[in-house]
Design a protein around this motif. Structure first.
Motif, PDB file in Angstrom:
ATOM      1  N   MET A 167      -5.394  21.998  17.500  1.00 18.36           N
ATOM      2  CA  MET A 167      -5.947  23.305  17.111  1.00 18.36           C
ATOM      3  C   MET A 167      -5.578  24.363  18.156  1.00 18.36           C
ATOM      4  N   THR A 168      -5.551  23.978  19.425  1.00 16.20           N
ATOM      5  CA  THR A 168      -5.195  24.907  20.494  1.00 16.20           C
ATOM      6  C   THR A 168      -3.733  25.327  20.364  1.00 16.20           C
ATOM      7  N   ILE A 169      -2.865  24.382  20.033  1.00 18.31           N
ATOM      8  CA  ILE A 169      -1.449  24.686  19.828  1.00 18.31           C
ATOM      9  C   ILE A 169      -1.289  25.623  18.632  1.00 18.31           C
ATOM     10  N   LEU A 170      -1.970  25.323  17.542  1.00 20.80           N
ATOM     11  CA  LEU A 170      -1.891  26.185  16.358  1.00 20.80           C
ATOM     12  C   LEU A 170      -2.399  27.593  16.672  1.00 20.80           C
ATOM     13  N   TYR A 171      -3.494  27.683  17.410  1.00 19.03           N
ATOM     14  CA  TYR A 171      -4.041  28.985  17.812  1.00 19.03           C
ATOM     15  C   TYR A 171      -3.015  29.741  18.668  1.00 19.03           C
ATOM     16  N   THR A 172      -2.387  29.050  19.612  1.00 22.90           N
ATOM     17  CA  THR A 172      -1.393  29.661  20.488  1.00 22.90           C
ATOM     18  C   THR A 172      -0.240  30.242  19.670  1.00 22.90           C
ATOM     19  N   LEU A 173       0.245  29.474  18.708  1.00 20.19           N
ATOM     20  CA  LEU A 173       1.351  29.942  17.877  1.00 20.19           C
ATOM     21  C   LEU A 173       0.923  31.064  16.938  1.00 20.19           C
ATOM     22  N   LEU A 216       3.173  18.411  19.403  1.00 23.18           N
ATOM     23  CA  LEU A 216       4.146  19.278  18.726  1.00 23.18           C
ATOM     24  C   LEU A 216       4.970  18.486  17.715  1.00 23.18           C
ATOM     25  N   LYS A 217       5.385  17.276  18.078  1.00 23.98           N
ATOM     26  CA  LYS A 217       6.153  16.434  17.148  1.00 23.98           C
ATOM     27  C   LYS A 217       5.326  16.087  15.923  1.00 23.98           C
ATOM     28  N   GLU A 218       4.047  15.756  16.119  1.00 18.47           N
ATOM     29  CA  GLU A 218       3.173  15.430  14.990  1.00 18.47           C
ATOM     30  C   GLU A 218       2.980  16.644  14.086  1.00 18.47           C
ATOM     31  N   LEU A 219       2.747  17.808  14.684  1.00 13.62           N
ATOM     32  CA  LEU A 219       2.572  19.026  13.894  1.00 13.62           C
ATOM     33  C   LEU A 219       3.855  19.395  13.159  1.00 13.62           C
ATOM     34  N   GLU A 220       4.996  19.138  13.790  1.00 13.81           N
ATOM     35  CA  GLU A 220       6.278  19.391  13.135  1.00 13.81           C
ATOM     36  C   GLU A 220       6.472  18.417  11.966  1.00 13.81           C
ATOM     37  N   ASN A 221       6.193  17.128  12.193  1.00 10.46           N
ATOM     38  CA  ASN A 221       6.321  16.123  11.124  1.00 10.46           C
ATOM     39  C   ASN A 221       5.396  16.404   9.955  1.00 10.46           C
ATOM     40  N   ASP A 222       4.239  17.012  10.237  1.00 11.49           N
ATOM     41  CA  ASP A 222       3.273  17.344   9.187  1.00 11.49           C
ATOM     42  C   ASP A 222       3.583  18.679   8.512  1.00 11.49           C
ATOM     43  N   GLY A 223       4.650  19.348   8.962  1.00 10.24           N
ATOM     44  CA  GLY A 223       5.079  20.583   8.308  1.00 10.24           C
ATOM     45  C   GLY A 223       4.320  21.827   8.721  1.00 10.24           C
ATOM     46  N   LEU A 224       3.593  21.774   9.834  1.00  2.50           N
ATOM     47  CA  LEU A 224       2.810  22.934  10.276  1.00  2.50           C
ATOM     48  C   LEU A 224       3.536  23.762  11.330  1.00  2.50           C
ATOM     49  N   THR A 245       5.119  27.227  10.586  1.00  4.06           N
ATOM     50  CA  THR A 245       5.803  27.253   9.302  1.00  4.06           C
ATOM     51  C   THR A 245       4.942  28.064   8.332  1.00  4.06           C
ATOM     52  N   GLU A 246       5.430  28.240   7.129  1.00  4.52           N
ATOM     53  CA  GLU A 246       4.628  28.928   6.111  1.00  4.52           C
ATOM     54  C   GLU A 246       3.323  28.167   5.869  1.00  4.52           C
ATOM     55  N   THR A 247       3.407  26.841   5.838  1.00  2.82           N
ATOM     56  CA  THR A 247       2.197  26.029   5.662  1.00  2.82           C
ATOM     57  C   THR A 247       1.276  26.193   6.861  1.00  2.82           C
ATOM     58  N   GLY A 248       1.844  26.206   8.058  1.00  2.00           N
ATOM     59  CA  GLY A 248       1.043  26.428   9.262  1.00  2.00           C
ATOM     60  C   GLY A 248       0.368  27.782   9.247  1.00  2.00           C
ATOM     61  N   MET A 249       1.098  28.797   8.777  1.00  4.06           N
ATOM     62  CA  MET A 249       0.524  30.150   8.705  1.00  4.06           C
ATOM     63  C   MET A 249      -0.626  30.219   7.705  1.00  4.06           C
ATOM     64  N   SER A 250      -0.626  29.325   6.724  1.00  8.48           N
ATOM     65  CA  SER A 250      -1.729  29.336   5.756  1.00  8.48           C
ATOM     66  C   SER A 250      -3.038  28.887   6.396  1.00  8.48           C
ATOM     67  N   LEU A 267      -8.394  30.118   8.514  1.00  7.36           N
ATOM     68  CA  LEU A 267      -9.297  29.124   9.103  1.00  7.36           C
ATOM     69  C   LEU A 267      -9.435  29.366  10.603  1.00  7.36           C
ATOM     70  N   LEU A 268      -8.317  29.576  11.290  1.00  2.00           N
ATOM     71  CA  LEU A 268      -8.334  29.826  12.730  1.00  2.00           C
ATOM     72  C   LEU A 268      -9.044  31.143  13.043  1.00  2.00           C
ATOM     73  N   ASP A 269      -8.761  32.174  12.239  1.00  2.00           N
ATOM     74  CA  ASP A 269      -9.458  33.462  12.424  1.00  2.00           C
ATOM     75  C   ASP A 269     -10.964  33.304  12.259  1.00  2.00           C
ATOM     76  N   GLY A 270     -11.367  32.527  11.255  1.00  2.00           N
ATOM     77  CA  GLY A 270     -12.793  32.275  11.033  1.00  2.00           C
ATOM     78  C   GLY A 270     -13.437  31.592  12.227  1.00  2.00           C
ATOM     79  N   MET A 271     -12.727  30.655  12.825  1.00  3.48           N
ATOM     80  CA  MET A 271     -13.252  29.969  14.012  1.00  3.48           C
ATOM     81  C   MET A 271     -13.375  30.952  15.185  1.00  3.48           C
ATOM     82  N   CYS A 272     -12.382  31.848  15.326  1.00  7.63           N
ATOM     83  CA  CYS A 272     -12.445  32.867  16.390  1.00  7.63           C
ATOM     84  C   CYS A 272     -13.637  33.789  16.192  1.00  7.63           C
TER      85      CYS A 272
END
Length: 109
Positions: free
Chosen positions: A28-34, A61-69, A87-92, A96-101
């Motif tokens: 989640m921290t990596i996704l927030y950073t990106l 990062l490898k797991e998030l990449e493999n999962d398409g995020l 990715t586009e899926t990650g941006m979707s 959720l991340l904004d709501g957590m912030c």
């Protein structure tokens, strides 16, 4: 008709699927950073996320990449340059991340 817990399984829910992609100490921290910085190099992210090891960051990062995020872009230059972005899926996941912030800003002391 009211749902009965005896007829349900958590593993068959959208919640469980989402959790399987984003659970882990730093995902989640990596996704927030990106989300905040769009395109980030490995060492920049490592400095930003205090306390994360090279191995942990690399694995997540490898797991998030493999999962398409997360997208990994490697530039053919010396020294090699690699940048990560959502990715586009990650941006979707941004709402959720904004709501957590927003929740954190509202409830932190």
């Amino acid at each position: 008709m009211e749902r009965c817990i005896a007829d349900e399984e958590l593993c068959n829910t959208g919640f469980s699927y989402t959790l399987s992609l984003i659970s882990g100490k730093y995902k989640m921290t990596i996704l927030y950073t990106l989300m905040e910085f769009k395109s980030v190099r490995f060492n920049e992210m490592k400095r930003y996320i205090e306390g994360i090891s090279d191995k942990t960051l690399s694995t997540a990062l490898k797991e998030l990449e493999n999962d398409g995020l997360v997208h990994r872009e490697m530039y053919p230059q010396i020294p090699p340059k690699v940048e990560y972005s959502l990715t586009e899926t990650g941006m979707s996941l941004i709402p959720l991340l904004d709501g957590m912030c927003e929740w954190g800003d509202l409830h932190r002391p």
